[in-house]
Design a protein around this motif. Structure first.
Motif, PDB file in Angstrom:
ATOM      1  N   VAL A  48     -14.944  15.635  40.882  1.00 17.81           N
ATOM      2  CA  VAL A  48     -14.302  15.842  39.582  1.00 17.81           C
ATOM      3  C   VAL A  48     -13.694  17.245  39.511  1.00 17.81           C
ATOM      4  N   ALA A  49     -14.366  18.207  40.139  1.00 20.18           N
ATOM      5  CA  ALA A  49     -13.845  19.580  40.168  1.00 20.18           C
ATOM      6  C   ALA A  49     -12.675  19.743  41.135  1.00 20.18           C
ATOM      7  N   GLY A  50     -12.432  18.736  41.976  1.00 20.11           N
ATOM      8  CA  GLY A  50     -11.344  18.816  42.951  1.00 20.11           C
ATOM      9  C   GLY A  50     -11.666  19.729  44.122  1.00 20.11           C
ATOM     10  N   SER A  91     -25.219  26.965  44.062  1.00 19.23           N
ATOM     11  CA  SER A  91     -24.136  26.352  43.286  1.00 19.23           C
ATOM     12  C   SER A  91     -23.621  27.184  42.126  1.00 19.23           C
ATOM     13  N   ASN A  92     -24.366  28.204  41.723  1.00 14.99           N
ATOM     14  CA  ASN A  92     -23.948  29.030  40.598  1.00 14.99           C
ATOM     15  C   ASN A  92     -22.832  29.994  40.979  1.00 14.99           C
ATOM     16  N   ARG A  93     -22.194  30.591  39.984  1.00 17.46           N
ATOM     17  CA  ARG A  93     -21.210  31.652  40.239  1.00 17.46           C
ATOM     18  C   ARG A  93     -21.858  32.731  41.086  1.00 17.46           C
ATOM     19  N   GLY A  94     -21.153  33.176  42.107  1.00 17.52           N
ATOM     20  CA  GLY A  94     -21.715  34.186  42.991  1.00 17.52           C
ATOM     21  C   GLY A  94     -22.591  33.599  44.072  1.00 17.52           C
ATOM     22  N   LEU A  99     -20.118  25.543  42.373  1.00 17.20           N
ATOM     23  CA  LEU A  99     -19.378  24.466  41.724  1.00 17.20           C
ATOM     24  C   LEU A  99     -18.356  25.097  40.789  1.00 17.20           C
ATOM     25  N   ASP A 100     -17.138  24.586  40.829  1.00 23.04           N
ATOM     26  CA  ASP A 100     -16.084  25.095  39.946  1.00 23.04           C
ATOM     27  C   ASP A 100     -16.249  24.429  38.576  1.00 23.04           C
ATOM     28  N   TYR A 101     -17.157  24.978  37.790  1.00 24.54           N
ATOM     29  CA  TYR A 101     -17.468  24.377  36.492  1.00 24.54           C
ATOM     30  C   TYR A 101     -16.244  24.307  35.570  1.00 24.54           C
ATOM     31  N   PRO A 102     -15.434  25.380  35.461  1.00 29.46           N
ATOM     32  CA  PRO A 102     -14.240  25.264  34.610  1.00 29.46           C
ATOM     33  C   PRO A 102     -13.337  24.100  35.017  1.00 29.46           C
TER      34      PRO A 102
END
Length: 281
Positions: A48-50, A91-94, A99-102
């Motif tokens: 979904v995040a591409g 999977s978190n930022r950093g 995952l590209d949550y935005p």
């Protein structure tokens, strides 16, 4: 026409679904409703995040780390898999592979993550609205394998793998308004599953979580029943079933780089059938 896709997961065999979804991204195939069970929910989130190629290293590289799954985790944390490491630290930022949550939020596709409420044995269908930046607890709930892991708690509710309650959520896809549904399995269609291992493990679970144990005991029966229905609907063009011709000797937690690569390639190649079906709409 609303088109859905389901990835049923299957532990490390989920790399097959990763191959299918990478090929779909390469071919520009986009689904309106994306449903994931267990490891399939992680695959679907990246899809979904591409994020082409994001899923593969979780199976082929990170799973070999003691932080991911190990007897050491079992001794120290009473869970073989450290879900906080996989869907948190990595999977978190950093993190090493965020995952590209935005992008998940921006995507027009629906995302459904299936987990099982351990106390009731009923399915819980999480959506994008249940995710937050660096808070991917629904994925941890969906991927929590019974017996080898302690249940994963969210807001005081214990959860296990979504496959205990709804191993192939085909009816959920139709309930969400899908007209056509692709189903990614990670075992061959034949022979049907016996569930012998699940039934043994259910005995270990039934004293603490009897409803979840019942779901584990019945998982193969529910799985077989839904796959049979999917195959009938496939004859009408409503469903497309994608499944490997073998598991390359892999069980749920088999760590074998050669087998993992073979399963990924099978998924990538078998996606050709799905893409042709998709274009026929």
């Amino acid at each position: 026409m609303k088109t859905g896709i389901i990835d049923v997961g299957g532990g490390l065999r989920g790399i097959y679904g990763a191959g299918v979804l990478d090929r779909c991204m390469e071919e520009g195939v986009r689904f309106d409703c994306c449903i994931g069970v267990s490891a399939g929910s992680a695959n679907m989130s990246s899809y979904v995040a591409g994020q082409h190629g994001r899923n593969k290293p979780f199976y082929q590289d990170y799973s070999f780390r003691k932080e991911y799954m190990s007897v050491g985790n079992l001794v120290r944390k009473h869970s073989y898999l450290d879900l906080e490491y996989v869907y948190g630290a990595l999977s978190n930022r950093g993190g090493e592979n965020p995952l590209d949550y935005p992008a998940v939020v921006r995507s027009p596709a629906e995302l459904v993550i299936v987990a099982t409420e351990a106390r009731t044995g009923k399915p819980r269908y999480f959506t994008k609205a249940d995710l937050r930046q660096d808070d991917y607890r629904p994925l941890m709930a969906s991927c929590c394998i019974p017996v080898v892991d302690q249940p994963y708690f969210m807001d005081g509710v214990p959860y296990y793998d979504g496959g205990l309650a709804d191993p192939v959520p085909l009816e959920k896809a139709f309930a969400l308004g899908c007209d056509r549904v692709a189903v990614i399995l990670t075992k061959p269609v034949a022979p049907e599953q016996t569930g012998a291992r699940d039934k043994k493990l259910a005995k270990l679970l039934r004293h603490r979580y009897p409803a979840a144990a019942k779901g584990l005991f019945l998982r193969a029966e529910r799985y077989n029943q839904t796959v049979r229905r999917a195959l009938k609907l496939e004859q009408q063009g409503i469903v497309c079933v994608i499944a490997p011709d073998s598991t390359e000797g892999m069980a749920t937690l088999t760590k074998d780089k050669q087998a993992l690569e073979a399963m990924y390639r099978k998924g990538w190649q078998d996606a050709g059938k799905l893409i042709e079906w998709y274009k026929q709409a």
